[in-house]
Design a protein around this motif. Structure first.
Motif, PDB file in Angstrom:
ATOM      1  N   SER A  33       0.803  -1.233   0.000  1.00 37.22           N
ATOM      2  CA  SER A  33       0.000   0.000   0.000  1.00 37.22           C
ATOM      3  C   SER A  33       0.833   1.279   0.000  1.00 37.22           C
ATOM      4  CB  SER A  33      -0.945   0.002   1.203  1.00 37.22           C
ATOM      5  OG  SER A  33      -0.193   0.079   2.392  1.00 37.22           O
ATOM      6  N   TYR A  34       2.098   1.184   0.425  1.00 37.83           N
ATOM      7  CA  TYR A  34       2.941   2.381   0.531  1.00 37.83           C
ATOM      8  C   TYR A  34       3.771   2.644  -0.709  1.00 37.83           C
ATOM      9  CZ  TYR A  34       5.873  -1.612   1.534  1.00 37.83           C
ATOM     10  OH  TYR A  34       6.485  -2.823   1.431  1.00 37.83           O
ATOM     11  N   CYS A  35       3.766   1.738  -1.682  1.00 39.66           N
ATOM     12  CA  CYS A  35       4.861   1.674  -2.657  1.00 39.66           C
ATOM     13  C   CYS A  35       4.483   2.161  -4.053  1.00 39.66           C
ATOM     14  CB  CYS A  35       5.358   0.232  -2.732  1.00 39.66           C
ATOM     15  SG  CYS A  35       6.778   0.026  -3.807  1.00 39.66           S
ATOM     16  N   GLY A  69      14.965  -8.659  -9.550  1.00 42.80           N
ATOM     17  CA  GLY A  69      13.530  -8.541  -9.778  1.00 42.80           C
ATOM     18  C   GLY A  69      12.919  -7.991  -8.500  1.00 42.80           C
ATOM     19  N   GLN A  70      11.772  -7.320  -8.586  1.00 37.85           N
ATOM     20  CA  GLN A  70      11.145  -6.800  -7.361  1.00 37.85           C
ATOM     21  C   GLN A  70      10.661  -7.940  -6.484  1.00 37.85           C
ATOM     22  OE1 GLN A  70      11.507  -3.963  -6.293  1.00 37.85           O
ATOM     23  NE2 GLN A  70      11.924  -2.708  -8.088  1.00 37.85           N
ATOM     24  N   ASN A  71      10.344  -9.046  -7.103  1.00 41.56           N
ATOM     25  CA  ASN A  71       9.947 -10.214  -6.340  1.00 41.56           C
ATOM     26  C   ASN A  71      10.335 -11.457  -7.129  1.00 41.56           C
ATOM     27  OD1 ASN A  71       8.837 -12.183  -4.821  1.00 41.56           O
ATOM     28  ND2 ASN A  71       6.711 -11.671  -5.309  1.00 41.56           N
ATOM     29  N   LEU A  79      11.046  -7.676   5.768  1.00 40.02           N
ATOM     30  CA  LEU A  79       9.886  -7.885   6.634  1.00 40.02           C
ATOM     31  C   LEU A  79       8.933  -6.684   6.608  1.00 40.02           C
ATOM     32  CD1 LEU A  79       8.403  -9.439   8.939  1.00 40.02           C
ATOM     33  CD2 LEU A  79      10.002  -8.409  10.553  1.00 40.02           C
ATOM     34  N   GLN A  80       9.461  -5.498   6.581  1.00 42.45           N
ATOM     35  CA  GLN A  80       8.742  -4.197   6.556  1.00 42.45           C
ATOM     36  C   GLN A  80       8.180  -3.769   7.910  1.00 42.45           C
ATOM     37  OE1 GLN A  80       9.563  -2.785   3.956  1.00 42.45           O
ATOM     38  NE2 GLN A  80       9.472  -4.169   2.209  1.00 42.45           N
ATOM     39  N   SER A  81       7.575  -4.693   8.650  1.00 44.64           N
ATOM     40  CA  SER A  81       7.103  -4.351  10.001  1.00 44.64           C
ATOM     41  C   SER A  81       6.962  -5.639  10.790  1.00 44.64           C
ATOM     42  CB  SER A  81       5.744  -3.647   9.929  1.00 44.64           C
ATOM     43  OG  SER A  81       5.183  -3.574  11.233  1.00 44.64           O
ATOM     44  N   GLY A  98      17.196  -7.332   5.678  1.00 41.99           N
ATOM     45  CA  GLY A  98      15.794  -6.968   5.485  1.00 41.99           C
ATOM     46  C   GLY A  98      15.597  -5.509   5.162  1.00 41.99           C
ATOM     47  N   ASP A  99      14.352  -5.150   4.989  1.00 37.21           N
ATOM     48  CA  ASP A  99      13.928  -3.748   4.879  1.00 37.21           C
ATOM     49  C   ASP A  99      12.850  -3.555   5.929  1.00 37.21           C
ATOM     50  OD1 ASP A  99      15.425  -3.619   2.563  1.00 37.21           O
ATOM     51  OD2 ASP A  99      13.714  -3.408   1.210  1.00 37.21           O
ATOM     52  N   LEU A 100      12.871  -2.379   6.569  1.00 37.17           N
ATOM     53  CA  LEU A 100      11.819  -2.059   7.533  1.00 37.17           C
ATOM     54  C   LEU A 100      11.402  -0.605   7.365  1.00 37.17           C
ATOM     55  CD1 LEU A 100      13.507  -3.748  10.604  1.00 37.17           C
ATOM     56  CD2 LEU A 100      11.312  -4.456   9.645  1.00 37.17           C
ATOM     57  N   TYR A 103       8.705   6.142   6.911  1.00 36.78           N
ATOM     58  CA  TYR A 103       7.591   6.140   5.959  1.00 36.78           C
ATOM     59  C   TYR A 103       7.492   7.489   5.249  1.00 36.78           C
ATOM     60  CZ  TYR A 103       2.903   6.358   4.039  1.00 36.78           C
ATOM     61  OH  TYR A 103       1.843   6.534   3.191  1.00 36.78           O
ATOM     62  N   SER A 104       7.332   7.422   3.953  1.00 38.92           N
ATOM     63  CA  SER A 104       7.205   8.628   3.140  1.00 38.92           C
ATOM     64  C   SER A 104       5.951   8.467   2.283  1.00 38.92           C
ATOM     65  CB  SER A 104       8.471   8.749   2.276  1.00 38.92           C
ATOM     66  OG  SER A 104       8.305   9.663   1.241  1.00 38.92           O
ATOM     67  N   GLU A 105       5.005   9.372   2.465  1.00 39.11           N
ATOM     68  CA  GLU A 105       3.741   9.233   1.733  1.00 39.11           C
ATOM     69  C   GLU A 105       3.972   9.450   0.239  1.00 39.11           C
ATOM     70  OE1 GLU A 105       0.209  11.125   3.502  1.00 39.11           O
ATOM     71  OE2 GLU A 105      -0.119  11.951   1.496  1.00 39.11           O
TER      72      GLU A 105
END
Ligand code: SAH
Ligand code: SF4
Ligand code: F3S
Length: 495
Positions: free
Chosen positions: A203-205, A241-243, A306-308, A344-346, A378-380
């Motif tokens: 949702s943030y990306c 790749g992104q995933n 993980l992100q969160s 990871g990324d958080l 977090y950056s909107e």
């Protein structure tokens, strides 16, 4: 596609400034190769350039502001050289499109992420326009004369005002630049794109908007590229790749999966180390974990964001796993490969993130014991689902949480590095250390950063290094010897 190489009769200097992720680094290498083949001179010296091309990132507001700030500075320098062209491509170009031209904007042309192949033409159009409009002064006389010679065959064709200076979006004229043209500064190391775009819509990306939907490259094309790279001396490949775990799902039935692709890549003679990013936890398979454990060419480092650590936030992020499912995957990975290092990324300060949510992230980091983490506030991002939620964690609080996580991760990273002190590791030498040109820098299979004294002739080679001490981010060691071929894969410990 137009080929200008036959016609450019004087040098046109192009400098590429690259921001953002590995995809952009690879794009920059591909564009450099393509521009060089078409007769342009690619330079790292932005002050000598006739054209500065920004390869941009939009993932966070800061990434965009960096580009706009730098472009503003270069624009001021055009007081002296008004003919200089500033172009923009990459994710910000795709997202902002034509709005980057005209008015207060400083850019002369915009090429979206699917329009890389049009960049040489856009450069010429913009340059013809600028050169035609620039006054000759003692500062730019020489450059204008040179550019006049280079551009003479194009002026009539390029100048008409209706010639477009932007190209964005996806259409039938898709870009198909040849990755093999890429100018790789370290020929023993290569990024290879296995898929473009992303269809996950966390949702943030912005990435799905900036890069379009997930499109996998056919496996035969990737494997052919890998073979060519290996035969020209490339020993380490990072598949991009992104995933990567969803590689092939968009290809016709019967196409191979990511673990199958990786297994094929591992068969290629000459390739010694294989890496890949990014592996989304949502669909990492047991098959991939088994292959990683059994295939010695696959490095012992996994980027697994993980992100969160809070299930409530993960859900709001539209990440399709819970913390428990993530931990289960980590347990499988670690039991199959006890020596695997995880990164990871958080994101901190996602809308609605409470202190309790943040504590859950801290606890998860401690428990998972990451070797490294990329930590973001977090950056909107306009247009994303999360942008409809109030960005309600104050910046000061985001900074505080970010600093707290940094401190924790810093400690874990240092512990990981210290655990290698006393061992001998195989290191792929990347070059001179940036801080001290007198010593060499390289990476272990764990992607640990190693600095040691050695002869520059070792650059690009595998060496055995005895680890002697560890600072928070770097291992210091001493050169032991050149390893035998059988030692190149996986970590070898002695002593
Ligand atoms: N495809 C990769 C991530 C690519 S973007 C994956 O899914 O793991 C790289 C990282 O930037 C993300 O993992 C995330 O942590 C961060 N990021 C993306 N959008 C962001 C935003 N709006 N604000 C802050 N960080 C963001
Ligand atoms: Fe962005 Fe999610 Fe795609 Fe990664 S998987 S690029 S975070 S939308
Ligand atoms: Fe940035 Fe685009 Fe990469 S937004 S992170 S450069 S895919």
């Amino acid at each position: 596609m137009a080929d200008f190489s036959a016609k450019l009769k004087a040098p046109v200097y192009v400098c590429l400034l690259t921001y953002g992720c590995q995809m952009n680094i690879l794009d920059s290498q591909i564009l450099s190769g393509n521009l060089a083949r078409q007769g342009f001179v690619v330079t790292e010296d932005e002050t000598a350039a006739d054209v500065v091309l920004f390869i941009t990132c939009s993932v966070r507001d800061l990434a965009e502001r960096k580009v706009l700030g730098k472009a503003g500075k270069l624009n001021v320098k055009r007081n002296r050289r008004p003919e200089v062209v500033l172009g923009v491509t990459g994710c910000m170009a795709e997202l902002k499109g034509e709005t980057l031209l005209g008015g207060k904007n400083v850019f002369d042309f915009v090429a979206g992420t699917h329009k890389r192949h049009l960049i040489p033409e856009l450069i010429l159009r913009a340059l013809c326009k600028r050169v035609a409009e620039s006054e000759v002064t003692s500062v730019n006389a020489e450059a204008l004369e040179r550019l006049g010679i280079a551009l003479a065959p194009y002026m009539d064709e390029c100048l008409p005002a209706e010639r477009k200076l932007f190209a964005v979006g996806r259409d039938e004229a898709e870009d198909s630049l040849d990755e093999l043209e890429a100018m790789r500064p370290r020929p023993w190391q290569a990024f290879v794109e296995i898929m473009r775009g992303c269809s996950n819509f966390c949702s943030y990306c912005v990435v799905p908007y900036a890069r379009g939907p997930e499109v996998s490259r056919p496996a035969d094309e990737i494997l052919a590229e890998l073979k060519t790279l290996a035969s020209s001396g490339c020993v380490e490949v990072t598949l991009l790749g992104q995933n990567v775990n969803s590689y092939g799902k968009d290809l016709p039935k019967g196409s191979i999966s990511f673990p199958e692709l990786l297994a094929e890549a591992a068969k290629i003679e000459g390739l010694k180390w294989l890496r890949f990013v990014t592996s989304n936890p949502q669909d990492i398979s047991d098959e991939l974990i088994d292959l990683m454990a059994s295939e010695p060419k696959i490095c012992r480092y996994l980027h697994f964001p993980l992100q969160s650590g809070s299930n409530r936030i993960l859900k709001m992020m539209n990440r399709k796993y819970s913390l428990e499912q993530y931990l289960e995957k980590v347990a499988k990975l670690k039991s199959a490969m006890p020596d695997l290092w995880l990164a990871g990324d958080l994101i901190v300060g996602f809308p609605g993130e409470t202190l309790e949510d943040f504590q859950a992230t801290l606890a998860a980091v401690e428990r998972i014991d990451y070797a490294n983490n990329f930590l973001f506030k977090y950056s909107e991002r306009p247009g994303t689902a999360a942008s409809k939620l109030p960005d309600d964690v104050p910046l000061e609080e985001k900074k505080r949480r970010h600093a707290e996580l940094m401190a924790l991760q810093g400690k874990l990273t240092h512990e990981h590095l210290k655990s290698l002190v006393g061992t001998t590791q195989t290191v792929l030498v990347e070059g001179h250390s940036k801080r001290n040109r007198a010593v060499l820098q390289g990476r272990t299979t764990h992607f640990a950063n190693v600095v040691f004294e050695g002869d520059p002739s070792l650059i690009g080679k595998f060496v055995s290094v005895k680890m002697e001490s560890a600072t928070p981010l770097t291992l210091y060691g001493s050169f032991e010897r050149l390893p035998g071929d059988e030692e190149l894969t996986n970590e070898k410990e002695s002593g």
